[in-house]
Design an enzyme around this catalytic site. Structure first.
Site, short mmCIF file in Angstrom:
data_model
loop_
_atom_site.label_atom_id
_atom_site.label_comp_id
_atom_site.label_asym_id
_atom_site.label_seq_id
_atom_site.Cartn_x
_atom_site.Cartn_y
_atom_site.Cartn_z
N HIS A 1 -3.08 7.69 6.64
CA HIS A 1 -2.05 8.59 6.09
C HIS A 1 -2.67 9.89 5.58
CE1 HIS A 1 1.75 6.45 6.22
NE2 HIS A 1 1.23 5.34 5.69
N HIS B 1 -5.11 1.57 7.05
CA HIS B 1 -3.74 2.09 7.24
C HIS B 1 -3.48 3.25 6.28
CE1 HIS B 1 0.76 1.47 7.85
NE2 HIS B 1 0.72 2.18 6.74
N GLU B 2 -3.81 3.06 5.00
CA GLU B 2 -3.54 4.10 3.99
C GLU B 2 -4.46 5.30 4.19
OE1 GLU B 2 -0.85 3.77 2.53
OE2 GLU B 2 -0.61 1.62 2.88
N CYS C 1 5.16 -0.16 7.44
CA CYS C 1 4.90 1.03 6.62
C CYS C 1 6.18 1.40 5.89
CB CYS C 1 4.44 2.18 7.52
SG CYS C 1 4.09 3.70 6.62
N LEU C 2 6.06 1.72 4.60
CA LEU C 2 7.24 2.12 3.83
C LEU C 2 7.90 3.36 4.41
CD1 LEU C 2 6.05 1.54 0.15
CD2 LEU C 2 7.80 0.26 1.39
N GLY D 1 0.83 -1.19 0.00
CA GLY D 1 0.00 0.00 0.00
C GLY D 1 0.87 1.24 0.00
N GLN E 1 3.06 10.01 1.15
CA GLN E 1 4.34 9.32 1.36
C GLN E 1 5.36 9.64 0.27
OE1 GLN E 1 2.28 5.32 2.07
NE2 GLN E 1 4.10 5.15 3.36
C1 QAP Z 1 0.59 -0.87 4.82
O1 QAP Z 1 2.79 -1.16 4.16
C2 QAP Z 1 0.22 -2.16 5.49
O2 QAP Z 1 9.42 -1.75 6.82
C3 QAP Z 1 1.50 -1.01 3.65
O3 QAP Z 1 11.42 -2.48 5.19
C4 QAP Z 1 1.17 -3.11 5.82
O4 QAP Z 1 3.56 -1.91 2.21
C5 QAP Z 1 -1.06 -2.40 5.83
C6 QAP Z 1 7.54 -2.32 3.77
C7 QAP Z 1 0.79 -4.30 6.44
C8 QAP Z 1 -1.43 -3.58 6.44
C9 QAP Z 1 -0.52 -4.53 6.73
C10 QAP Z 1 7.83 -1.99 5.07
C11 QAP Z 1 8.57 -2.68 2.93
C12 QAP Z 1 6.17 -2.25 3.25
C13 QAP Z 1 9.13 -2.06 5.54
C14 QAP Z 1 3.78 -1.64 3.36
C15 QAP Z 1 10.16 -2.43 4.68
C16 QAP Z 1 9.87 -2.74 3.37
C17 QAP Z 1 5.11 -1.77 3.95
CO CO Z 2 2.10 3.47 5.68
#
Ligand code: QAP
Ligand code: CO
Length: 170
Positions: A142, A138-139, A96-97, A45, A50
């Site tokens: 943001h 989550h998004e 989270c990215l 996401g 971001q």
């Molecule tokens: C939000 O998050 C989300 O720490 C999206 O080193 C995540 O895509 C919602 C990511 C899980 C619900 C469940 C995070 C990639 C990606 C990191 C992501 C990383 C590399 C996070």
């Molecule tokens: Co995020």
């Protein structure tokens, strides 16, 4: 094009995003850039803030259960979303990215109904459960300047602060 992803504690991540009014070619180009960025960074996401744009736009692309892979056909481009219904509290392990390397359990709704606009401005309604429902919440946070670390219990928040300090000193 792949865009730069802002990391916590960048101040822009705390701003509220504005509604999208123009569903034009520049929006479409931006959505494509957001997708390139999400793919490159291996995210499920991404919200526009971001990558530094304060518009109410988010992408979600949940991996398929069969093979754990993401498919572009499953990509959701969500503009100006509103929650119409939510029920059943669950805990989900999130990342989270913009908060790289940290993952923790967050309380969310397990089932939601969303109203939103697609890239052409068309009105859509979406029912979502589980991973997809959690990712959408989550998004959407943001868009209000809220990060998942804001929703942690006091103990888990302390763990985050500790890991952050460790990263800074290394
Ligand atoms: C939000 O998050 C989300 O720490 C999206 O080193 C995540 O895509 C919602 C990511 C899980 C619900 C469940 C995070 C990639 C990606 C990191 C992501 C990383 C590399 C996070
Ligand atoms: Co995020």
């Amino acid at each position: 094009a792949v865009l730069e992803v802002l990391s916590y504690p960048h101040p822009l991540l705390r701003q509220k995003s504005k509604e999208v009014q123009n569903f034009d070619a520049s929006l479409h180009a931006f959505l494509d850039d957001m997708y390139d960025t999400m793919l490159e960074r291996e995210g499920v996401g991404l919200a526009a803030v971001q990558v530094g744009r304060l518009h109410r736009i988010l992408l979600v692309n949940i991996p398929r259960q069969e093979d754990g892979k993401q498919y572009k056909e499953d990509l959701l481009e969500i503009i100006n979303p509103v929650i119409l219904h939510q029920e059943e509290e669950i805990f989900w392990n999130e990342g989270c990215l913009s908060v790289p390397g940290f993952y923790e359990e967050v309380k969310r709704y397990g089932s939601i109904t969303l109203g939103y606009q697609d890239r052409f401005g068309g009105e859509q309604v979406l029912r979502a459960q589980g991973f997809l429902a959690v990712a959408l919440q989550h998004e959407m946070d943001h868009l209000e300047g809220i990060l998942f670390i804001d929703k942690l219990s006091i103990l888990k928040r302390k763990k985050f602060e500790k890991e952050l300090k460790k990263l800074k000193n290394s």
